[in-house]
Design an enzyme around this catalytic site. Structure first.
Site, mmCIF file in Angstrom:
data_model
loop_
_atom_site.group_PDB
_atom_site.id
_atom_site.type_symbol
_atom_site.label_atom_id
_atom_site.label_comp_id
_atom_site.label_asym_id
_atom_site.label_seq_id
_atom_site.Cartn_x
_atom_site.Cartn_y
_atom_site.Cartn_z
ATOM 1 C CE1 TYR A 137 -2.951 3.136 0.822
ATOM 2 C CE2 TYR A 137 -3.962 2.186 2.224
ATOM 3 C CZ TYR A 137 -4.243 2.910 1.691
ATOM 4 O OH TYR A 137 -5.238 3.803 1.419
ATOM 5 C CE LYS A 165 -6.578 1.359 -0.820
ATOM 6 N NZ LYS A 165 -6.058 2.469 -0.805
HETATM 7 O O1 MN9 Z 1 -7.041 5.125 -0.410
HETATM 8 C C1 MN9 Z 1 -8.511 6.215 0.291
HETATM 9 N N1 MN9 Z 1 -7.710 6.597 0.496
HETATM 10 C C2 MN9 Z 1 -7.637 6.904 2.498
HETATM 11 C C3 MN9 Z 1 -7.738 5.392 -0.213
HETATM 12 O O2 MN9 Z 1 -8.952 6.714 2.444
HETATM 13 C C4 MN9 Z 1 -7.325 7.695 2.851
HETATM 14 C C5 MN9 Z 1 -9.439 6.916 -1.060
HETATM 15 O O3 MN9 Z 1 -10.405 6.113 -0.842
HETATM 16 C C6 MN9 Z 1 -9.719 8.242 -0.155
HETATM 17 O O4 MN9 Z 1 -10.070 8.384 0.745
HETATM 18 C C7 MN9 Z 1 -10.549 9.408 -0.946
HETATM 19 C C8 MN9 Z 1 -10.966 10.799 -1.136
HETATM 20 O O5 MN9 Z 1 -9.881 11.305 -0.856
HETATM 21 O O6 MN9 Z 1 -10.226 9.399 -1.972
#
Ligand code: MN9
Length: 299
Positions: A137, A165
Site C-alpha cells: 500500500y 495500491k
Molecule cells: O486510498 C482512500 N484514502 C484514504 C484510499 O482512505 C486515506 C481514498 O478512497 C480516499 O478516501 C478518497 C477521498 O479522498 O479518495
C-alpha cells in the site's frame, strides 16, 4: 491466469460497522457487502484505512476477514489489509488471512519514522508469511522514506508481492509501475479516471461504499475506451466527493450509508463523529444534487 489478469476492477474499501465501544457488527457488514456486490463491484478491500483495521484488535480483524470471505461470492477478489504497528502482528494477520481464504493481502507501511531498509524488511517478512499474493500500500504522506519509484519497484520484487495500491496523484510514477508488469490499483477516488488511463487495473476506495454503481460504470466506460464519458462521470462523482471532503471522510461515509438505509454504526475512537452542525450542513449540501434521493433519510 497471470496476476495482472486476476486483479482488476472496482473494490470498495469497505467500512467496518462497529458499535459505540468499537465492537464489530457482522449483520450490517454482511448487508453492506450484499449491496456492493449487487451494484456489480469486483471485490472488496477489508480493514484498510477506511475499514479502520489499525484501530482494531488483531482478534477482531480476524473475525472481520472471516465474515468478509464468507459473505463474498467465490469469483470476487477479497483483499485483506494486514498492516499493523509491529511486524509480528502483521505477519500473524497475513497468515490468518491466507488460511481464511482471502484472494490477496495488502499492507500500509509501518506507521512511524522508519528508514526504507526497515520498511523493506517489514514487507519482506509479511510476504514470506503469506501464501496468497501481496499488494504493497503506497501512501506517501504516511511514509516519506518510501516514495521513489525505484524503491517501489524494489518492493515489488519481494516474495509474493504482485503490485500496489497506489494512493498518489503522480501518474507518471503509476504508469512506470504498471508498465513494469505490476498490478496497480488506483487509490484516490477523485482521480480514478486518470489512474485507469495511465495503466491502473482498477481502483480501491472509500467513496465506493456509498455510490458503488457509479464507479462500476466509470470502470466499464474506461475499459471500453470511452474516456470522454468516463471523465464526465468522474466529474459527477466528484461533485459528491467535494461535499464529503469538507468533513472527516470516514464518519461522513458512515453518515451517508445511514441515510441510504444502512446503519454501519460509529467509527472507532479516537475517530470522532460528525457534529450536529456538520450533519445538518452535509444534509443541506446534498439538497438539489443528483444524490439527494439516494441519501433520502437526510431530509
Ligand atoms: O486510498 C482512500 N484514502 C484514504 C484510499 O482512505 C486515506 C481514498 O478512497 C480516499 O478516501 C478518497 C477521498 O479522498 O479518495
Amino acid at each position: 491466469m497471470t496476476d495482472t489478469q486476476k486483479f482488476f476492477g472496482i473494490l470498495p474499501a469497505v467500512v467496518t460497522p462497529v458499535d459505540e465501544a468499537g465492537r464489530f457488527q457482522a449483520a450490517p457488514f454482511e448487508a453492506l457487502l450484499a449491496r456492493v456486490y449487487v451494484a456489480g463491484v469486483d471485490g472488496i478491500y477489508v480493514c484498510g484505512q477506511t475499514g479502520e483495521g489499525l484501530q482494531q484488535s488483531a482478534a477482531q480483524r480476524k473475525k472481520v476477514a472471516e465474515v468478509a470471505v464468507a459473505s463474498s461470492p467465490a469469483s470476487k477478489q477479497v483483499i485483506v489489509h494486514v498492516g499493523a504497528m509491529s511486524t509480528g502482528e502483521a505477519v500473524e494477520l497475513a497468515q490468518h488471512a491466507s488460511r481464511a481464504g482471502a484472494t490477496a493481502i495488502s499492507s500500509l507501511p509501518p506507521i512511524g519514522n522508519y528508514s526504507f531498509a526497515e520498511i523493506k524488511a517489514y514487507y519482506r517478512a509479511i510476504g514470506e508469511a503469506s501464501s496468497v499474493p501481496f499488494l504493497v500500500y503506497y501512501f506517501p504522506s504516511l511514509a516519506p522514506s518510501m516514495t521513489q519509484v525505484e524503491q517501489l519497484l524494489e518492493l515489488c520484487e519481494l516474495p509474493n508481492v504482485v503490485g500496489l495500491k497506489f494512493t498518489d496523484s503522480d501518474f507518471y510514477k503509476l504508469s512506470i509501475l504498471a508498465r513494469s508488469g505490476h498490478v496497480v490499483f488506483n487509490g484516490s477516488d477523485e482521480m480514478l479516471v486518470a489512474g485507469l488511463l495511465r495503466g491502473a487495473c482498477g481502483g480501491i476506495g472509500s467513496i465506493y461504499n456509498v455510490i458503488p454503481e457509479m464507479f462500476v460504470e466509470l470502470y466499464a466506460l474506461a475499459s471500453a475506451g470511452d474516456w470522454a464519458e468516463a471523465s464526465a462521470l468522474q466529474d459527477r462523482i466528484n461533485d459528491l466527493i467535494r461535499i464529503i471532503l469538507r468533513y472527516p471522510v470516514f464518519p461522513a461515509v458512515k453518515t451517508l450509508l445511514k441515510w441510504s438505509g444502512l446503519n454501519c454504526g460509529h467509527c472507532v475512537k479516537p475517530r470522532r463523529e460528525l457534529t450536529a452542525e456538520e450533519t445538518a450542513d452535509l444534509a443541506s449540501r446534498l439538497q438539489g444534487t443528483e444524490f439527494a434521493e439516494r441519501f433520502r433519510s437526510a431530509r
